[in-house]
Design a protein around this motif. Structure first.
Motif, PDB file in Angstrom:
ATOM      1  N   LYS A  27       0.824  -1.211   0.000  1.00 14.11           N
ATOM      2  CA  LYS A  27       0.000   0.000   0.000  1.00 14.11           C
ATOM      3  C   LYS A  27       0.858   1.261   0.000  1.00 14.11           C
ATOM      4  CE  LYS A  27      -1.108  -0.760   4.850  1.00 14.11           C
ATOM      5  NZ  LYS A  27      -2.198  -1.175   5.721  1.00 14.11           N
ATOM      6  N   THR A  73     -10.628   8.387   6.268  1.00 11.10           N
ATOM      7  CA  THR A  73     -10.857   7.358   5.250  1.00 11.10           C
ATOM      8  C   THR A  73      -9.982   6.118   5.394  1.00 11.10           C
ATOM      9  OG1 THR A  73      -9.206   8.250   3.726  1.00 11.10           O
ATOM     10  CG2 THR A  73     -11.470   9.158   3.579  1.00 11.10           C
ATOM     11  N   GLU A  75      -7.123   5.864   4.228  1.00  6.39           N
ATOM     12  CA  GLU A  75      -6.254   5.781   3.043  1.00  6.39           C
ATOM     13  C   GLU A  75      -4.810   6.014   3.443  1.00  6.39           C
ATOM     14  OE1 GLU A  75      -7.332   7.567  -1.011  1.00  6.39           O
ATOM     15  OE2 GLU A  75      -8.628   8.622   0.409  1.00  6.39           O
ATOM     16  N   THR A  76      -3.895   5.359   2.748  1.00  9.21           N
ATOM     17  CA  THR A  76      -2.475   5.579   2.970  1.00  9.21           C
ATOM     18  C   THR A  76      -2.080   6.911   2.340  1.00  9.21           C
ATOM     19  OG1 THR A  76      -2.009   3.221   3.031  1.00  9.21           O
ATOM     20  CG2 THR A  76      -0.151   4.684   2.551  1.00  9.21           C
TER      21      THR A  76
END
Length: 173
Positions: A27, A73, A75-76
């Protein structure tokens, strides 16, 4: 209280920092594989698998690296780390930072630096940053939060040739 350079969890409204794990490679590489991320960096090839693998190995071995995650979120966002803690000088460095282009200009870098600085200043009086001599974007960003340029020298990044870097400082005061 001793300075743990990789605390289990740091968070603010925008981001959370989670200790980097081997399982984060895919990721994180997905974010890092964009050449624009490294365009002004001393190693502009870190978007390539071999160069990024070296970066990631150094991050894991540092025992001070974090996965930056969007708090809302999951998210990375990118990666950053503490390194070169000097108890005698009451200082630490923050660096090896990158943030995905999707998150540029949206306060993520500022939120990251504030979170890391606030934590570090519980233990040290000075925080230094090594920034590539031609990384104008990062130089501008670090000056915006009050850092001053104090030196220039060649820095040997983990497993890479040395490159000219500027050294910036933020004092606790």
């Amino acid at each position: 209280m001793s300075f743990d350079i990789q605390p289990k969890h740091l968070q603010n409204d925008l981001i959370k920092l989670v200790p980097l794990q081997e399982t984060d490679f895919d990721k994180l590489f997905e974010v890092a594989s964009n050449p624009l991320v490294w365009e002004q960096h001393p190693n502009p090839n870190r978007y390539k698998l071999e160069d990024f693998t070296n970066y990631f190995k150094g991050a894991i071995e540092s025992k001070g690296a974090f996965l930056i995650v969007d708090a809302a979120t999951n998210e990375t966002v990118g990666c950053s780390r503490y390194y070169d803690y000097n108890e005698e000088d009451s200082s630490i460095l923050i660096g090896y930072t990158f943030i995905g282009t999707k998150f540029w200009g949206n306060g993520y870098n500022k939120a990251l630096k504030k979170l890391m600085l606030d934590y570090a200043f519980q233990f040290v009086d000075k925080v230094y940053f090594h920034i590539g001599a031609f990384n104008y974007r990062s130089q501008k960003a670090i000056k915006k939060i009050g850092a001053i340029k104090v030196d220039e020298f060649e820095v040997e990044y983990y497993g890479e040739a040395s490159k000219l870097n500027f050294v910036y400082l933020i004092n606790k005061n």
